[in-house]
Design an enzyme around this catalytic site. Structure first.
Site, mmCIF file in Angstrom:
data_model
loop_
_atom_site.group_PDB
_atom_site.id
_atom_site.type_symbol
_atom_site.label_atom_id
_atom_site.label_comp_id
_atom_site.label_asym_id
_atom_site.label_seq_id
_atom_site.Cartn_x
_atom_site.Cartn_y
_atom_site.Cartn_z
ATOM 1 N N THR A 171 0.794 -1.102 -0.014
ATOM 2 C CA THR A 171 -0.040 -0.077 -0.123
ATOM 3 C C THR A 171 0.782 1.297 -0.051
ATOM 4 O O THR A 171 1.975 1.170 -0.612
ATOM 5 C CB THR A 171 -0.992 0.054 1.196
ATOM 6 O OG1 THR A 171 -0.471 0.268 2.395
ATOM 7 C CG2 THR A 171 -1.525 -1.560 1.195
ATOM 8 N N ALA B 92 1.656 -3.111 4.425
ATOM 9 C CA ALA B 92 0.432 -1.893 4.671
ATOM 10 C C ALA B 92 1.351 -0.551 4.573
ATOM 11 O O ALA B 92 2.607 -0.608 4.951
ATOM 12 C CB ALA B 92 -0.398 -2.152 5.631
ATOM 13 N N HIS B 93 0.524 0.650 4.804
ATOM 14 C CA HIS B 93 1.302 1.888 4.726
ATOM 15 C C HIS B 93 2.398 1.947 5.950
ATOM 16 O O HIS B 93 2.374 1.528 7.094
ATOM 17 C CB HIS B 93 0.055 2.933 5.166
ATOM 18 C CG HIS B 93 -0.504 2.684 6.535
ATOM 19 N ND1 HIS B 93 0.081 3.258 7.662
ATOM 20 C CD2 HIS B 93 -1.550 1.896 7.226
ATOM 21 C CE1 HIS B 93 -0.543 2.873 8.600
ATOM 22 N NE2 HIS B 93 -1.480 2.203 8.538
ATOM 23 N N ASP B 94 3.277 2.774 5.719
ATOM 24 C CA ASP B 94 4.254 3.366 6.422
ATOM 25 C C ASP B 94 5.371 2.191 6.894
ATOM 26 O O ASP B 94 5.962 2.516 7.754
ATOM 27 C CB ASP B 94 3.734 4.218 7.664
ATOM 28 C CG ASP B 94 2.863 5.392 7.211
ATOM 29 O OD1 ASP B 94 3.581 6.290 6.373
ATOM 30 O OD2 ASP B 94 1.811 5.381 7.492
#
Ligand code: UDP
Length: 219
Positions: A122, A140-142
Protein backbone atom coordinates in the site's frame (compact mmCIF):
# COMPACT_ATOMS: atom_id res chain seq x y z
CA UNK A 1 17.03 -5.04 -25.09
CA UNK A 2 16.95 -7.88 -27.65
CA UNK A 3 20.59 -8.79 -27.07
CA UNK A 4 20.29 -9.03 -23.32
CA UNK A 5 19.85 -12.31 -21.49
CA UNK A 6 17.93 -12.88 -18.27
CA UNK A 7 18.26 -15.48 -15.54
CA UNK A 8 16.09 -16.76 -12.75
CA UNK A 9 18.82 -17.76 -10.29
CA UNK A 10 17.65 -20.86 -8.39
CA UNK A 11 15.98 -23.64 -10.33
CA UNK A 12 14.19 -25.27 -7.43
CA UNK A 13 10.61 -24.87 -6.15
CA UNK A 14 10.48 -21.11 -5.79
CA UNK A 15 12.44 -20.49 -8.97
CA UNK A 16 9.92 -22.53 -10.94
CA UNK A 17 7.17 -20.32 -9.50
CA UNK A 18 9.02 -17.14 -10.39
CA UNK A 19 9.83 -18.13 -13.98
CA UNK A 20 6.28 -17.69 -15.38
CA UNK A 21 6.09 -14.24 -13.76
CA UNK A 22 9.42 -13.25 -15.32
CA UNK A 23 8.47 -14.69 -18.71
CA UNK A 24 5.18 -12.76 -18.85
CA UNK A 25 6.87 -9.55 -17.71
CA UNK A 26 9.77 -9.76 -20.16
CA UNK A 27 7.72 -10.98 -23.11
CA UNK A 28 5.47 -7.94 -22.72
CA UNK A 29 8.54 -5.80 -23.33
CA UNK A 30 9.63 -7.80 -26.37
CA UNK A 31 12.10 -10.29 -24.91
CA UNK A 32 11.85 -13.74 -26.42
CA UNK A 33 11.50 -16.72 -24.08
CA UNK A 34 14.71 -18.29 -25.35
CA UNK A 35 16.68 -15.37 -23.83
CA UNK A 36 15.41 -16.33 -20.37
CA UNK A 37 17.31 -19.04 -18.49
CA UNK A 38 17.38 -20.74 -15.16
CA UNK A 39 20.75 -20.30 -13.46
CA UNK A 40 21.72 -22.86 -10.84
CA UNK A 41 25.00 -23.98 -9.27
CA UNK A 42 23.75 -27.55 -8.84
CA UNK A 43 21.55 -28.10 -11.87
CA UNK A 44 19.51 -31.29 -11.74
CA UNK A 45 18.62 -31.19 -15.41
CA UNK A 46 19.51 -29.21 -18.52
CA UNK A 47 16.01 -27.89 -19.11
CA UNK A 48 13.07 -27.10 -16.82
CA UNK A 49 9.59 -26.13 -17.99
CA UNK A 50 10.92 -25.16 -21.41
CA UNK A 51 13.88 -23.05 -20.21
CA UNK A 52 17.54 -24.04 -20.42
CA UNK A 53 19.35 -24.40 -17.09
CA UNK A 54 22.85 -22.88 -17.06
CA UNK A 55 25.43 -22.88 -14.32
CA UNK A 56 26.67 -19.42 -13.40
CA UNK A 57 29.85 -19.73 -15.49
CA UNK A 58 27.82 -20.67 -18.58
CA UNK A 59 25.45 -17.75 -18.00
CA UNK A 60 28.37 -15.32 -17.75
CA UNK A 61 29.95 -16.77 -20.91
CA UNK A 62 26.73 -16.79 -22.95
CA UNK A 63 26.87 -14.18 -25.71
CA UNK A 64 24.91 -11.11 -24.67
CA UNK A 65 25.08 -7.32 -24.51
CA UNK A 66 24.04 -7.34 -20.87
CA UNK A 67 23.10 -10.04 -18.36
CA UNK A 68 20.42 -9.67 -15.71
CA UNK A 69 19.29 -12.00 -12.93
CA UNK A 70 16.66 -12.15 -10.27
CA UNK A 71 17.66 -14.20 -7.22
CA UNK A 72 14.80 -16.65 -6.65
CA UNK A 73 16.18 -18.44 -3.58
CA UNK A 74 14.26 -18.12 -0.32
CA UNK A 75 17.33 -17.92 1.94
CA UNK A 76 18.23 -14.22 2.19
CA UNK A 77 21.81 -14.97 3.24
CA UNK A 78 22.36 -16.97 0.05
CA UNK A 79 20.76 -14.15 -1.96
CA UNK A 80 23.20 -11.62 -0.53
CA UNK A 81 26.18 -13.89 -1.22
CA UNK A 82 25.06 -14.55 -4.81
CA UNK A 83 24.37 -10.84 -5.35
CA UNK A 84 28.03 -10.15 -4.51
CA UNK A 85 29.18 -12.81 -6.96
CA UNK A 86 26.91 -11.46 -9.71
CA UNK A 87 28.09 -7.88 -9.21
CA UNK A 88 31.73 -8.97 -9.40
CA UNK A 89 30.99 -10.58 -12.77
CA UNK A 90 29.10 -7.58 -14.14
CA UNK A 91 25.73 -9.31 -13.94
CA UNK A 92 22.94 -6.82 -13.19
CA UNK A 93 19.67 -7.28 -11.32
CA UNK A 94 16.05 -6.90 -12.27
CA UNK A 95 12.86 -7.21 -10.25
CA UNK A 96 10.13 -9.75 -11.02
CA UNK A 97 6.70 -8.20 -10.55
CA UNK A 98 3.56 -10.22 -11.30
CA UNK A 99 1.04 -8.49 -13.51
CA UNK A 100 -1.66 -8.37 -10.81
CA UNK A 101 0.54 -6.86 -8.08
CA UNK A 102 -0.94 -3.71 -6.53
CA UNK A 103 1.51 -0.89 -5.72
CA UNK A 104 -0.11 2.20 -4.20
CA UNK A 105 1.44 5.66 -3.67
CA UNK A 106 5.07 6.39 -2.79
CA UNK A 107 6.32 2.80 -2.80
CA UNK A 108 10.12 2.66 -2.95
CA UNK A 109 11.56 -0.83 -3.55
CA UNK A 110 15.27 -1.64 -4.01
CA UNK A 111 16.81 -3.72 -6.78
CA UNK A 112 16.13 -7.38 -7.35
CA UNK A 113 12.74 -7.77 -5.68
CA UNK A 114 10.28 -10.57 -6.35
CA UNK A 115 6.64 -9.62 -5.97
CA UNK A 116 4.62 -12.78 -6.62
CA UNK A 117 1.01 -12.89 -7.82
CA UNK A 118 -1.63 -11.23 -5.59
CA UNK A 119 0.88 -9.20 -3.58
CA UNK A 120 -0.22 -5.72 -2.46
CA UNK A 121 2.07 -2.96 -1.17
CA UNK A 122 0.00 0.00 0.00
CA UNK A 123 1.14 3.61 0.42
CA UNK A 124 4.35 5.19 1.73
CA UNK A 125 6.39 2.01 2.03
CA UNK A 126 10.17 1.74 1.76
CA UNK A 127 11.84 -1.60 1.05
CA UNK A 128 15.53 -2.46 0.56
CA UNK A 129 17.17 -4.71 -2.03
CA UNK A 130 16.52 -8.40 -2.68
CA UNK A 131 13.03 -8.45 -1.12
CA UNK A 132 10.76 -11.46 -1.65
CA UNK A 133 7.01 -11.20 -1.20
CA UNK A 134 5.52 -14.60 -1.95
CA UNK A 135 1.93 -15.09 -3.18
CA UNK A 136 -0.92 -13.28 -1.40
CA UNK A 137 1.31 -11.31 0.98
CA UNK A 138 0.72 -7.64 1.76
CA UNK A 139 2.69 -4.74 3.23
CA UNK A 140 0.56 -1.89 4.57
CA UNK A 141 1.20 1.85 4.93
CA UNK A 142 4.36 3.37 6.41
CA UNK A 143 6.32 0.13 6.74
CA UNK A 144 10.11 0.21 6.42
CA UNK A 145 11.73 -3.05 5.33
CA UNK A 146 15.47 -3.69 5.08
CA UNK A 147 17.61 -5.72 2.67
CA UNK A 148 17.10 -9.40 1.77
CA UNK A 149 13.89 -9.76 3.76
CA UNK A 150 11.74 -12.76 2.84
CA UNK A 151 7.97 -13.16 3.11
CA UNK A 152 6.56 -16.67 2.63
CA UNK A 153 2.99 -16.83 1.21
CA UNK A 154 0.10 -14.89 2.79
CA UNK A 155 2.08 -12.73 5.20
CA UNK A 156 -0.02 -9.91 6.65
CA UNK A 157 2.30 -7.03 7.47
CA UNK A 158 0.14 -4.25 8.88
CA UNK A 159 0.98 -0.53 8.96
CA UNK A 160 3.93 1.09 10.74
CA UNK A 161 6.05 -2.04 11.01
CA UNK A 162 9.86 -1.96 10.68
CA UNK A 163 11.55 -5.16 9.49
CA UNK A 164 15.32 -5.23 9.61
CA UNK A 165 17.68 -6.93 7.12
CA UNK A 166 17.49 -10.68 6.56
CA UNK A 167 14.34 -11.31 8.60
CA UNK A 168 12.20 -14.26 7.43
CA UNK A 169 8.44 -14.15 7.89
CA UNK A 170 6.68 -17.53 7.64
CA UNK A 171 3.50 -18.46 5.83
CA UNK A 172 0.37 -16.80 7.13
CA UNK A 173 2.10 -14.81 9.88
CA UNK A 174 0.36 -11.65 11.04
CA UNK A 175 2.39 -8.64 12.19
CA UNK A 176 0.34 -6.32 14.39
CA UNK A 177 0.35 -2.71 13.29
CA UNK A 178 2.67 -0.26 15.00
CA UNK A 179 2.08 3.42 15.63
CA UNK A 180 3.56 6.44 13.93
CA UNK A 181 6.81 7.10 15.79
CA UNK A 182 6.48 3.80 17.66
CA UNK A 183 6.61 1.04 15.07
CA UNK A 184 6.47 -2.69 15.71
CA UNK A 185 10.08 -3.81 15.05
CA UNK A 186 11.20 -7.20 13.74
CA UNK A 187 14.96 -7.35 14.36
CA UNK A 188 17.70 -8.27 11.94
CA UNK A 189 17.69 -11.95 11.00
CA UNK A 190 14.64 -12.77 13.14
CA UNK A 191 12.45 -15.68 12.02
CA UNK A 192 8.68 -15.54 12.41
CA UNK A 193 7.12 -19.01 12.37
CA UNK A 194 4.21 -19.89 10.12
CA UNK A 195 0.89 -18.65 11.44
CA UNK A 196 2.46 -16.60 14.23
CA UNK A 197 0.61 -13.55 15.49
CA UNK A 198 3.26 -11.00 16.38
CA UNK A 199 2.06 -8.45 18.93
CA UNK A 200 5.40 -7.21 20.32
CA UNK A 201 8.83 -6.28 19.02
CA UNK A 202 11.01 -9.28 18.09
CA UNK A 203 14.74 -8.95 18.92
CA UNK A 204 17.39 -9.60 16.26
CA UNK A 205 18.19 -13.23 15.54
CA UNK A 206 15.28 -14.67 17.54
CA UNK A 207 12.70 -17.19 16.26
CA UNK A 208 9.13 -16.69 17.48
CA UNK A 209 6.08 -18.92 17.02
CA UNK A 210 2.44 -19.08 18.07
CA UNK A 211 -0.37 -16.74 19.03
CA UNK A 212 0.67 -14.50 20.63
CA UNK A 213 4.12 -15.11 19.23
CA UNK A 214 6.76 -16.16 21.78
CA UNK A 215 10.42 -17.18 21.46
CA UNK A 216 10.82 -20.78 20.36
CA UNK A 217 12.08 -22.99 23.20
CA UNK A 218 14.53 -25.42 21.68
CA UNK A 219 15.33 -28.93 22.92
N1 UDP B 1 21.45 -22.63 -5.29
C1 UDP B 1 22.42 -22.16 -6.15
N2 UDP B 1 23.52 -21.55 -5.60
C2 UDP B 1 23.70 -21.41 -4.25
C3 UDP B 1 22.69 -21.90 -3.38
C4 UDP B 1 21.58 -22.52 -3.94
O1 UDP B 1 22.29 -22.28 -7.36
O2 UDP B 1 24.73 -20.84 -3.82
C5 UDP B 1 20.28 -23.30 -5.88
C6 UDP B 1 20.16 -24.75 -5.45
O3 UDP B 1 20.94 -25.59 -6.28
C7 UDP B 1 18.66 -24.99 -5.55
C8 UDP B 1 18.06 -23.60 -5.29
O4 UDP B 1 19.10 -22.66 -5.43
O5 UDP B 1 18.32 -25.41 -6.86
C9 UDP B 1 17.51 -23.45 -3.87
O6 UDP B 1 16.47 -24.26 -3.74
P1 UDP B 1 15.80 -24.66 -2.34
O7 UDP B 1 14.92 -25.81 -2.63
O8 UDP B 1 16.84 -24.74 -1.27
O9 UDP B 1 14.94 -23.40 -1.96
P2 UDP B 1 13.79 -22.53 -2.61
O10 UDP B 1 13.50 -22.91 -4.01
O11 UDP B 1 12.61 -22.73 -1.70
O12 UDP B 1 14.35 -21.17 -2.47
Amino acid sequence: MKNNIYGVYGASGFGREVMPVVRAQLQSSGVSADRIYFVDDNPESSSINGHKVLCFKEFVEEEAADRFVVLAIADGGIREKLAGKCSESGVKFFSAVANNVVLMDAVDIGDGAILSPFVTITSNVKIGCGFHANIYSYVAHDCVIGDYVTFAPSVCCNGNVVIEDHAYIGTGAILRQGRPGNPLVIGRGAVIGMGAVVTKNVPAGITVVGNPARPLQRG
